[in-house]
Design a protein around this motif. Structure first.
Motif, PDB file in Angstrom:
ATOM      1  N   MET A 122       0.844  -1.190   0.000  1.00  0.00           N
ATOM      2  CA  MET A 122       0.000   0.000   0.000  1.00  0.00           C
ATOM      3  C   MET A 122       0.880   1.241   0.000  1.00  0.00           C
ATOM      4  O   MET A 122       1.963   1.256   0.594  1.00  0.00           O
ATOM      5  CB  MET A 122      -0.923   0.006   1.223  1.00  0.00           C
ATOM      6  N   GLY A 123       0.433   2.296  -0.679  1.00  0.00           N
ATOM      7  CA  GLY A 123       1.165   3.552  -0.708  1.00  0.00           C
ATOM      8  C   GLY A 123       0.981   4.312   0.587  1.00  0.00           C
ATOM      9  O   GLY A 123       0.178   3.952   1.455  1.00  0.00           O
ATOM     10  N   GLU A 124       1.724   5.428   0.705  1.00  0.00           N
ATOM     11  CA  GLU A 124       1.649   6.211   1.928  1.00  0.00           C
ATOM     12  C   GLU A 124       0.283   6.858   2.105  1.00  0.00           C
ATOM     13  O   GLU A 124      -0.072   7.302   3.194  1.00  0.00           O
ATOM     14  CB  GLU A 124       2.746   7.281   1.911  1.00  0.00           C
ATOM     15  N   ASP A 125      -0.529   6.887   1.022  1.00  0.00           N
ATOM     16  CA  ASP A 125      -1.900   7.394   1.128  1.00  0.00           C
ATOM     17  C   ASP A 125      -2.901   6.255   1.364  1.00  0.00           C
ATOM     18  O   ASP A 125      -4.098   6.423   1.188  1.00  0.00           O
ATOM     19  CB  ASP A 125      -2.278   8.151  -0.150  1.00  0.00           C
ATOM     20  N   ASN A 126      -2.394   5.058   1.745  1.00  0.00           N
ATOM     21  CA  ASN A 126      -3.195   3.872   2.051  1.00  0.00           C
ATOM     22  C   ASN A 126      -3.923   3.301   0.838  1.00  0.00           C
ATOM     23  O   ASN A 126      -4.895   2.575   0.975  1.00  0.00           O
ATOM     24  CB  ASN A 126      -4.194   4.152   3.176  1.00  0.00           C
ATOM     25  N   SER A 127      -3.454   3.634  -0.371  1.00  0.00           N
ATOM     26  CA  SER A 127      -4.034   3.051  -1.566  1.00  0.00           C
ATOM     27  C   SER A 127      -3.323   1.737  -1.874  1.00  0.00           C
ATOM     28  O   SER A 127      -2.113   1.636  -1.748  1.00  0.00           O
ATOM     29  CB  SER A 127      -3.882   4.016  -2.758  1.00  0.00           C
ATOM     30  N   GLY A 167       5.805  -5.530  -9.295  1.00  0.00           N
ATOM     31  CA  GLY A 167       6.492  -4.282  -9.597  1.00  0.00           C
ATOM     32  C   GLY A 167       6.250  -3.220  -8.533  1.00  0.00           C
ATOM     33  O   GLY A 167       5.417  -3.355  -7.643  1.00  0.00           O
ATOM     34  N   ILE A 168       7.000  -2.132  -8.662  1.00  0.00           N
ATOM     35  CA  ILE A 168       6.914  -1.010  -7.725  1.00  0.00           C
ATOM     36  C   ILE A 168       6.449   0.219  -8.510  1.00  0.00           C
ATOM     37  O   ILE A 168       7.061   0.585  -9.508  1.00  0.00           O
ATOM     38  CB  ILE A 168       8.284  -0.717  -7.079  1.00  0.00           C
ATOM     39  N   PRO A 169       5.366   0.884  -8.108  1.00  0.00           N
ATOM     40  CA  PRO A 169       4.923   2.094  -8.807  1.00  0.00           C
ATOM     41  C   PRO A 169       5.857   3.272  -8.539  1.00  0.00           C
ATOM     42  O   PRO A 169       6.619   3.271  -7.575  1.00  0.00           O
ATOM     43  CB  PRO A 169       3.522   2.344  -8.232  1.00  0.00           C
ATOM     44  N   LYS A 170       5.760   4.274  -9.376  1.00  0.00           N
ATOM     45  CA  LYS A 170       6.678   5.409  -9.317  1.00  0.00           C
ATOM     46  C   LYS A 170       6.148   6.514  -8.402  1.00  0.00           C
ATOM     47  O   LYS A 170       4.974   6.802  -8.380  1.00  0.00           O
ATOM     48  CB  LYS A 170       6.877   5.965 -10.737  1.00  0.00           C
ATOM     49  N   GLY A 171       7.051   7.123  -7.628  1.00  0.00           N
ATOM     50  CA  GLY A 171       6.743   8.366  -6.948  1.00  0.00           C
ATOM     51  C   GLY A 171       6.430   8.266  -5.475  1.00  0.00           C
ATOM     52  O   GLY A 171       6.092   9.275  -4.869  1.00  0.00           O
ATOM     53  N   TYR A 172       6.521   7.068  -4.846  1.00  0.00           N
ATOM     54  CA  TYR A 172       6.208   6.946  -3.425  1.00  0.00           C
ATOM     55  C   TYR A 172       7.482   7.026  -2.582  1.00  0.00           C
ATOM     56  O   TYR A 172       8.530   6.505  -2.951  1.00  0.00           O
ATOM     57  CB  TYR A 172       5.498   5.625  -3.136  1.00  0.00           C
ATOM     58  N   TYR A 175       6.113   2.874   1.962  1.00  0.00           N
ATOM     59  CA  TYR A 175       5.030   1.942   1.700  1.00  0.00           C
ATOM     60  C   TYR A 175       4.535   1.325   3.007  1.00  0.00           C
ATOM     61  O   TYR A 175       5.278   1.195   3.979  1.00  0.00           O
ATOM     62  CB  TYR A 175       5.490   0.808   0.769  1.00  0.00           C
ATOM     63  N   HIS A 176       3.276   0.942   3.021  1.00  0.00           N
ATOM     64  CA  HIS A 176       2.739   0.098   4.077  1.00  0.00           C
ATOM     65  C   HIS A 176       2.680  -1.321   3.527  1.00  0.00           C
ATOM     66  O   HIS A 176       2.320  -1.527   2.369  1.00  0.00           O
ATOM     67  CB  HIS A 176       1.333   0.538   4.478  1.00  0.00           C
ATOM     68  N   ILE A 177       3.017  -2.291   4.353  1.00  0.00           N
ATOM     69  CA  ILE A 177       2.937  -3.683   3.948  1.00  0.00           C
ATOM     70  C   ILE A 177       1.984  -4.401   4.898  1.00  0.00           C
ATOM     71  O   ILE A 177       2.216  -4.448   6.099  1.00  0.00           O
ATOM     72  CB  ILE A 177       4.320  -4.348   3.956  1.00  0.00           C
ATOM     73  N   GLN A 178       0.896  -4.935   4.361  1.00  0.00           N
ATOM     74  CA  GLN A 178      -0.114  -5.615   5.169  1.00  0.00           C
ATOM     75  C   GLN A 178      -0.028  -7.118   4.927  1.00  0.00           C
ATOM     76  O   GLN A 178      -0.144  -7.579   3.800  1.00  0.00           O
ATOM     77  CB  GLN A 178      -1.505  -5.106   4.819  1.00  0.00           C
ATOM     78  N   LEU A 179       0.216  -7.889   5.989  1.00  0.00           N
ATOM     79  CA  LEU A 179       0.343  -9.336   5.902  1.00  0.00           C
ATOM     80  C   LEU A 179      -0.960  -9.979   6.360  1.00  0.00           C
ATOM     81  O   LEU A 179      -1.479  -9.654   7.425  1.00  0.00           O
ATOM     82  CB  LEU A 179       1.500  -9.825   6.776  1.00  0.00           C
ATOM     83  N   GLN A 180      -1.487 -10.921   5.557  1.00  0.00           N
ATOM     84  CA  GLN A 180      -2.746 -11.582   5.889  1.00  0.00           C
ATOM     85  C   GLN A 180      -2.583 -13.090   5.727  1.00  0.00           C
ATOM     86  O   GLN A 180      -2.349 -13.571   4.623  1.00  0.00           O
ATOM     87  CB  GLN A 180      -3.867 -11.098   4.953  1.00  0.00           C
ATOM     88  N   PRO A 181      -2.682 -13.878   6.832  1.00  0.00           N
ATOM     89  CA  PRO A 181      -2.642 -15.342   6.682  1.00  0.00           C
ATOM     90  C   PRO A 181      -3.999 -15.864   6.251  1.00  0.00           C
ATOM     91  O   PRO A 181      -5.025 -15.267   6.542  1.00  0.00           O
ATOM     92  CB  PRO A 181      -2.279 -15.815   8.089  1.00  0.00           C
ATOM     93  N   SER A 182      -4.015 -16.971   5.514  1.00  0.00           N
ATOM     94  CA  SER A 182      -5.287 -17.610   5.212  1.00  0.00           C
ATOM     95  C   SER A 182      -5.773 -18.357   6.453  1.00  0.00           C
ATOM     96  O   SER A 182      -5.054 -18.504   7.436  1.00  0.00           O
ATOM     97  CB  SER A 182      -5.129 -18.562   4.019  1.00  0.00           C
ATOM     98  N   ASN A 183      -7.006 -18.855   6.404  1.00  0.00           N
ATOM     99  CA  ASN A 183      -7.626 -19.435   7.602  1.00  0.00           C
ATOM    100  C   ASN A 183      -6.890 -20.661   8.118  1.00  0.00           C
ATOM    101  O   ASN A 183      -6.945 -20.985   9.299  1.00  0.00           O
ATOM    102  CB  ASN A 183      -9.081 -19.803   7.291  1.00  0.00           C
ATOM    103  N   ASP A 184      -6.219 -21.401   7.221  1.00  0.00           N
ATOM    104  CA  ASP A 184      -5.600 -22.650   7.643  1.00  0.00           C
ATOM    105  C   ASP A 184      -4.091 -22.546   7.788  1.00  0.00           C
ATOM    106  O   ASP A 184      -3.373 -23.519   7.702  1.00  0.00           O
ATOM    107  CB  ASP A 184      -5.928 -23.758   6.629  1.00  0.00           C
ATOM    108  N   SER A 185      -3.554 -21.343   7.988  1.00  0.00           N
ATOM    109  CA  SER A 185      -2.109 -21.200   8.111  1.00  0.00           C
ATOM    110  C   SER A 185      -1.793 -20.072   9.079  1.00  0.00           C
ATOM    111  O   SER A 185      -2.658 -19.309   9.489  1.00  0.00           O
ATOM    112  CB  SER A 185      -1.476 -20.910   6.750  1.00  0.00           C
ATOM    113  N   ALA A 730      -7.198  -2.099  -6.673  1.00  0.00           N
ATOM    114  CA  ALA A 730      -5.927  -1.680  -7.270  1.00  0.00           C
ATOM    115  C   ALA A 730      -6.248  -0.295  -7.799  1.00  0.00           C
ATOM    116  O   ALA A 730      -6.824  -0.145  -8.856  1.00  0.00           O
ATOM    117  CB  ALA A 730      -5.527  -2.621  -8.387  1.00  0.00           C
ATOM    118  N   ARG A 731      -5.935   0.755  -7.087  1.00  0.00           N
ATOM    119  CA  ARG A 731      -6.526   2.081  -7.187  1.00  0.00           C
ATOM    120  C   ARG A 731      -6.642   2.606  -8.615  1.00  0.00           C
ATOM    121  O   ARG A 731      -7.596   3.253  -8.979  1.00  0.00           O
ATOM    122  CB  ARG A 731      -5.698   3.061  -6.344  1.00  0.00           C
ATOM    123  N   TYR A 732      -5.639   2.330  -9.465  1.00  0.00           N
ATOM    124  CA  TYR A 732      -5.643   2.962 -10.781  1.00  0.00           C
ATOM    125  C   TYR A 732      -6.125   1.995 -11.847  1.00  0.00           C
ATOM    126  O   TYR A 732      -5.565   0.910 -12.017  1.00  0.00           O
ATOM    127  CB  TYR A 732      -4.230   3.450 -11.142  1.00  0.00           C
TER     128      TYR A 732
END
Length: 734
Positions: A122-127, A167-172, A175-185, A730-732
């Motif tokens: 996620m970008g610094e604007d939480n997108s 890939g990495i978008p231009k201009g940030y 970044y925020h990185i959000q980790l999400q486990p699935s239900n069985d892991s 995916a904001r854009y």
């Protein structure tokens, strides 16, 4: 100047510190202060307050190489792993809003894990700007881990099996990185996330490394957050007399950088910092095989005394054998040559450059399998010779890709408006592609060029003389369905137009799936990829993610598409079928019914758009989420039937969804009922646990996949409980 003063350190350890960077006050440009920490055995250099370690600074490339630490999940003190969904902020030491940014073309978003996890960038604007998921075989099998490592060693790929990336978008700046486990892991200490320089790591070796290892990453930087003045050579920070200003633009941030002029190198940020390049030191590299004479910003090349000919070609200078003739010729030629070289030096330089450009274009044409496409053209009489455009044609049509000619862009590339042979066209400049995909691209061009459907944007041709092939389409001037649907105010497209547009899109997809010689799956159906003509006729566009699939086959592909419209089964398995497009079309129907954006909508109880829609339909409360304008304008229960069709298209199991041909027939029937007919269709009603449909209803037309509509809704609802994070935006739009 501060950088000349003795008190300004020019290095920290073995790292050079050129201006505009500096350590002491007065030695650096605003925002470029560094910290040299001598507490280490070997001094380390940091940006600003000392949280981001610097490995190398490049003035010519306007980059800084940093030490990028990885993101690891938290582990309890007893060693047991536990889920962690918090957002990690990376490189918090960079000043928000500039002047340092993650270089988009040189870095990769990389996830290593042998657990089933999803990672959202996620970008610094939480997108949301990128995401990927990993999967590993069960580690209960002792042979699973060696098999995984063997796979990575053989293929060297990071496609989801133990490793995924993007890939990495231009201009940030961060970044925020959000980790999400699935239900069985769950997470473990072996899971990690990196943003690292592409090519600086080996995936198979990295699997063995301790997870605390750091990798290098590249940052772009700009000297100012303003733009270049009208004359590029005029900019306050570009102090060298042989420098110029170059704009740095992105979706998030704009600024400028300074560069040395052609024929010069050095530091453009200091007086006389750009020094002349002596081309004669390596004259062969500059196509000079004779006597070289260096000049400010350029050079002269001539044949040695006693020879004549072309010094720009190896062996081009021929020795004069007859002395008297040679002496006479030499005197005449030397006098004339000096004069001609002085007068024609700029022209010679230009010819050399044009020759290099022509040679490079020919190389790219062959590299992009242009000869293969020419053979395909000669074998198919219905593909015109004009479908191959030269790069000169494209540059002329777009005024050398002038930014003012841009009419759209997104994940697959930038679209320009141009004029070719007095016809207005749309020219798509795609992003960098992997070389192994070029063969598939050429075959797709040959197939797509034969598509002739009134609801599909026509591919006119392509250009193979650029590093990435360019595509030429017919130009549609009335914008996208997204722009017409999501306007300010209570009214938008009429219900009749929405229903007709849905039918036209269904016709196009049914044609692509079942009427072409080889089925074509679009993979990115969404409102921003539907163009509208002046009469509001729909045109399906953007086949950048499309694939042609042999009949009765299912293929494994890298997952592409837009979150919010993406088929969950395709997302998790990578198996692409025609039902993946059916799911995306179902989401588009929900968007037409509600006028809400699938990739940003969240209900009061944090449910996604499709989850909330299906829940409302189940409870008989469709009025709570449906667009009031559509409710007011619809006739004879049409909205209810389209809602049921949307629920059928978005079932979790692909085999339970209708085909696009069946969807087309259902919408055709619904449109036909608007005209006088012998049937008197009653409105649908909600009765207890199921929807009761009138004669000739959507459910009747889909009888070959008949199941109680409440069952379809319940299954769809369960799907979104499991997959709700997939519907994040995916904001854009592409």
């Amino acid at each position: 100047m501060p950088w000349l003063q003795r008190r300004c350190f020019s290095s920290c350890g073995n790292i050079s510190i050129p201006y505009p960077f500096g350590i002491e006050p007065g030695c650096y440009h605003d925002g470029f202060n560094l910290t040299c920490d001598y507490s280490f055995r070997h001094p380390k250099l940091f940006i600003g307050d000392g949280t981001v370690e610097v490995l190398e600074i490049s003035i010519p490339n306007s980059t800084v190489c940093i030490n990028s630490t990885n993101i690891m999940p938290l582990v309890d003190t007893d060693g047991a792993s536990r889920p962690n969904t918090s957002r990690y902020h990376t490189w918090g030491g960079l000043r928000e809003g500039g002047l340092f940014f993650v270089a988009p073309d040189r870095n990769k978003f990389l996830v290593l894990s042998c657990n089933n996890i999803q990672v959202i960038l996620m970008g610094e604007d939480n997108s949301t700007i990128n995401a990927c998921a990993t999967y590993c075989p069960s580690l209960e099998d002792s042979d699973s881990q060696p098999q995984l490592i063997r796979y990575l060693l053989l293929h060297g790929e990071c496609s989801g099996l133990g490793c995924c990336g993007g890939g990495i978008p231009k201009g940030y700046t961060s970044y925020h990185i959000q980790l999400q486990p699935s239900n069985d892991s769950s997470f473990d200490a072996k899971s990690s996330v990196y943003i690292a320089e592409d090519g600086s790591y080996n995936i198979s070796k990295l699997m063995y490394e301790p997870r605390g290892v750091a990798l290098p990453a590249l940052l772009d930087w700009v000297i100012s957050n303003s733009s270049c003045q009208k004359h590029r050579s005029v900019a306050p920070a570009c102090r060298s007399s042989n420098s110029f200003c170059q704009n740095y633009t992105s979706y998030v941030y704009n600024g400028y950088q300074c560069r040395c002029s052609a024929g010069y190198h050095g530091n453009p940020y200091i007086l006389d910092g750009c020094q002349d390049i002596d081309e004669c030191v390596h004259k062969e590299a500059h196509s000079c095989h004779g006597t070289c004479e260096n000049m400010p910003g350029t050079f002269l090349c001539r044949c040695p005394d006693g020879t004549y000919g072309n010094p720009a070609v190896k062996g081009g200078c021929i020795k004069i054998t007859n002395f008297s003739a040679g002496l006479t010729i030499g005197i005449v030629i030397s006098g004339v040559a000096v004069l001609l070289l002085a007068l024609s030096a700029p022209f010679v330089t230009r010819i050399v450059k044009l020759r290099k450009v022509k040679k490079r274009r020919a190389k790219l044409f062959n590299q992009n399998h242009g000869l293969l496409l020419q053979r395909l053209i000669s074998q198919k009489a219905d593909i015109g010779e004009r479908m191959l455009f030269t790069l000169g044609d494209i540059e002329k049509a777009t005024n050398n890709f002038d930014k003012s000619r841009e009419v759209g862009g997104g994940g697959h590339g930038v679209v320009y408006k141009g004029i070719v042979d007095l016809h207005v066209v749309a020219i798509k400049k795609s992003k960098i592609v992997v070389q192994k995909e070029i063969d598939e691209f050429i075959n797709e061009v040959a197939i797509l060029s034969q598509i002739n459907h009134r609801n599909v944007v026509k591919l006119l041709g392509c250009c193979l003389e650029a590093e990435v092939p360019l595509l030429v389409y017919e130009f549609i001037s009335n914008g996208t369905l997204y722009q017409h649907l999501h306007v300010e105010g209570p009214t938008s497209l009429s219900w009749d137009n929405r229903l007709r547009i849905a039918l036209e899109i269904a016709r196009a997809l049914a044609y692509l799936h079942s009427a072409t010689s080889v089925p074509i799956f679009h993979r990115d159906i969404k409102s921003s990829n539907i163009l509208l003509e002046e009469s509001l006729t729909a045109k399906v566009s953007d086949f950048g993610a499309s694939r042609y699939i042999p009949i009765d086959q299912t293929v494994m592909t890298a997952v592409q598409g837009t979150f919010g419209y993406l088929d969950p089964m395709y997302y998790y398995t990578g198996r692409l079928t025609d039902k993946s497009d059916v799911f995306s079309f179902g989401v588009l129907l929900v968007e037409l019914l509600t006028r809400k954006k699938p990739y940003v909508y969240r209900s009061d109880n944090d449910a996604s758009l499709v989850e909330h829609f299906v829940s409302s339909l189940t409870k008989g409360n469709l009025v709570d989420i449906a667009d009031p304008q559509a409710m007011e304008e619809e006739d004879d229960g049409e909205l209810q039937e389209v809602a049921i069709l949307a629920a059928a298209c978005t079932r979790l199991e692909g085999d339970s969804r209708p085909t696009m041909k069946e969807v087309e027939m259902a919408l055709e029937n619904l449109r036909a009922r608007k005209k006088p007919s012998p049937y008197n269709s009653a409105s649908k009603r909600y009765d207890g646990d199921q929807i009761v449909a009138p004669y000739k209803s959507i459910e009747d037309l889909l009888a070959n996949k008949e199941m109680p509509i409440d069952g379809a809704i319940e299954e769809s609802s369960r799907q979104y409980t499991i997959e709700e994070e997939i519907l994040l935006s995916a904001r854009y739009p592409r």
